[in-house]
Design a protein around this motif. Structure first.
Motif, PDB file in Angstrom:
ATOM      1  N   ASP A  43       0.811  -1.097   0.062  1.00 52.18           N
ATOM      2  CA  ASP A  43      -0.055   0.006   0.133  1.00 52.18           C
ATOM      3  C   ASP A  43       0.907   1.238  -0.058  1.00 52.18           C
ATOM      4  O   ASP A  43       0.750   1.994  -0.599  1.00 52.18           O
ATOM      5  CB  ASP A  43      -0.953   0.022   1.354  1.00 52.18           C
ATOM      6  N   GLU A  66      -5.643   6.970   1.189  1.00 51.75           N
ATOM      7  CA  GLU A  66      -5.650   6.390   2.590  1.00 51.75           C
ATOM      8  C   GLU A  66      -4.638   6.298   3.616  1.00 51.75           C
ATOM      9  O   GLU A  66      -4.966   6.336   4.730  1.00 51.75           O
ATOM     10  CB  GLU A  66      -6.221   4.979   2.208  1.00 51.75           C
ATOM     11  N   GLU A  67      -3.505   6.249   2.937  1.00 44.52           N
ATOM     12  CA  GLU A  67      -2.370   6.145   4.038  1.00 44.52           C
ATOM     13  C   GLU A  67      -1.743   7.544   4.291  1.00 44.52           C
ATOM     14  O   GLU A  67      -0.756   7.354   4.380  1.00 44.52           O
ATOM     15  CB  GLU A  67      -1.477   5.116   3.426  1.00 44.52           C
ATOM     16  N   ASP A  83      -7.027   5.191  -3.385  1.00 49.87           N
ATOM     17  CA  ASP A  83      -6.878   4.146  -2.539  1.00 49.87           C
ATOM     18  C   ASP A  83      -5.783   3.286  -3.260  1.00 49.87           C
ATOM     19  O   ASP A  83      -5.622   2.654  -4.450  1.00 49.87           O
ATOM     20  CB  ASP A  83      -7.789   3.270  -2.373  1.00 49.87           C
ATOM     21  N   ILE A  85      -4.174   0.509  -2.325  1.00 51.45           N
ATOM     22  CA  ILE A  85      -4.933  -0.913  -2.503  1.00 51.45           C
ATOM     23  C   ILE A  85      -6.148  -0.985  -2.093  1.00 51.45           C
ATOM     24  O   ILE A  85      -6.178  -0.830  -0.651  1.00 51.45           O
ATOM     25  CB  ILE A  85      -3.638  -1.826  -1.760  1.00 51.45           C
ATOM     26  N   ASP A  86      -7.015  -1.114  -2.647  1.00 55.81           N
ATOM     27  CA  ASP A  86      -8.573  -1.446  -2.147  1.00 55.81           C
ATOM     28  C   ASP A  86      -8.415  -3.221  -2.163  1.00 55.81           C
ATOM     29  O   ASP A  86      -8.568  -3.555  -3.256  1.00 55.81           O
ATOM     30  CB  ASP A  86      -9.496  -0.713  -3.127  1.00 55.81           C
ATOM     31  N   THR A  88      -7.181  -4.533   0.799  1.00 56.43           N
ATOM     32  CA  THR A  88      -5.805  -5.025   1.409  1.00 56.43           C
ATOM     33  C   THR A  88      -5.757  -6.439   2.254  1.00 56.43           C
ATOM     34  O   THR A  88      -4.913  -7.227   2.082  1.00 56.43           O
ATOM     35  CB  THR A  88      -5.308  -4.205   2.392  1.00 56.43           C
TER      36      THR A  88
END
Ligand code: IPD
Ligand code: CA
Length: 258
Positions: A43, A66-67, A83, A85-86, A88
């Motif tokens: 991610d 997201e992160e 995102d 990685i959607d 995870t």
């Protein structure tokens, strides 16, 4: 809006994440963010790569992702919503339903979106007013007329299990009326699967902006409907309960959610 040439540049950048994802997965490191909520080196690597590369091409557009922390957002601005990685949990389990999802927010709407599953090499893409495509081929939602044949996917809101007692009776009621249920573990792929006719609807409470932004423009351009559970336009800058479906089943689903 974004020109055809810019769309291609962005699609090429997103496609480049495949090698990065496969390389980072060789030395996977999983960190726990909260209940049933993970982040991995994959991610973080994808987010860093796209942040840097998009920044070179579009220095004036900030990134919501997201992160990272996303503070001081304004409705009037333009943002990339990412995102990295959607799905995870799927990635960690080698369950190949994960995607890089990137949307372009402009003054209250999503005008461009890409959802890319590096494991199946499927890239869903749409720009507002220009149709939706899967690997360059135009896609359209299913015209199945009977709700009794519908395949509906749902998200279980795994980070907020206290909601399950109210949520599962809603799912039960829909399940008894539709054909069958799916739970893929990637909100963005669910929305794209509705867009290309593999599913007929998708519902989940409390999705974050990066879980539903790119999928919104893709599904709408394929002829589908995206609303929140009150039947309103989602905000894209805050969490929303999302209904994504083919138009002929909007009423069947909305009346269960209201
Ligand atoms: C999750 C997936 C999942 C959904 C969760 C999301 P993540 O995204 O989209 O399908 O049920 O609500 O948070 O955490 O894997 O990016
Ligand atoms: Ca994610």
């Amino acid at each position: 809006m974004i020109s055809a040439e810019e769309q291609k540049k962005v699609a090429d950048l997103v496609k480049q994440t495949k090698d990065l994802i496969l390389k980072e997965m060789d030395e996977e490191e999983v960190m726990i963010k909260g209940a049933a909520n993970y982040v991995t080196n994959v991610d973080l690597a994808v987010q860093n790569f796209l942040k840097e590369e998009l920044g070179k091409v579009f220095p004036e557009i900030s990134l919501i992702a997201e992160e990272k922390e996303n503070l001081g957002l304004s409705k009037e601005e333009t943002y990339w919503i990412l995102d990295p990685i959607d799905g995870t949990t799927n990635l960690i389990r080698d369950f190949h339903m994960s995607a890089v999802a990137l949307g372009l927010y402009e003054k209250g709407e999503i005008v461009f979106g890409i959802v890319y599953n590096p494991f199946t090499d499927e890239m869903f893409q749409a720009a507002k007013g220009e149709g939706a495509y899967l690997n360059g081929r135009k896609i359209q939602v299913s015209d199945t007329p009977d709700f009794g044949d519908a395949v509906i996917s749902y998200g279980s809101t795994p980070y907020k299990k206290e909601k399950a007692r109210n949520l599962f009776p809603i799912f039960y009621s829909i399940f008894m009326k539709c054909g069958d249920f799916r739970r893929t573990g990637s909100a963005e792929l669910d929305m794209c699967y509705v867009a290309c006719g593999r599913e007929h609807g998708y519902i989940e409470r409390d999705l974050k902006p990066w879980d539903y932004s790119a999928g919104t423009v893709i599904l709408r351009e394929a002829g589908g409907v995206v609303k929140n559970w009150k039947g309103e336009e989602p905000s894209y800058l805050k969490n929303e309960d999302i209904l994504a479906c083919v138009p002929q089943f909007e009423e069947n689903l909305l009346k269960e959610l209201l």
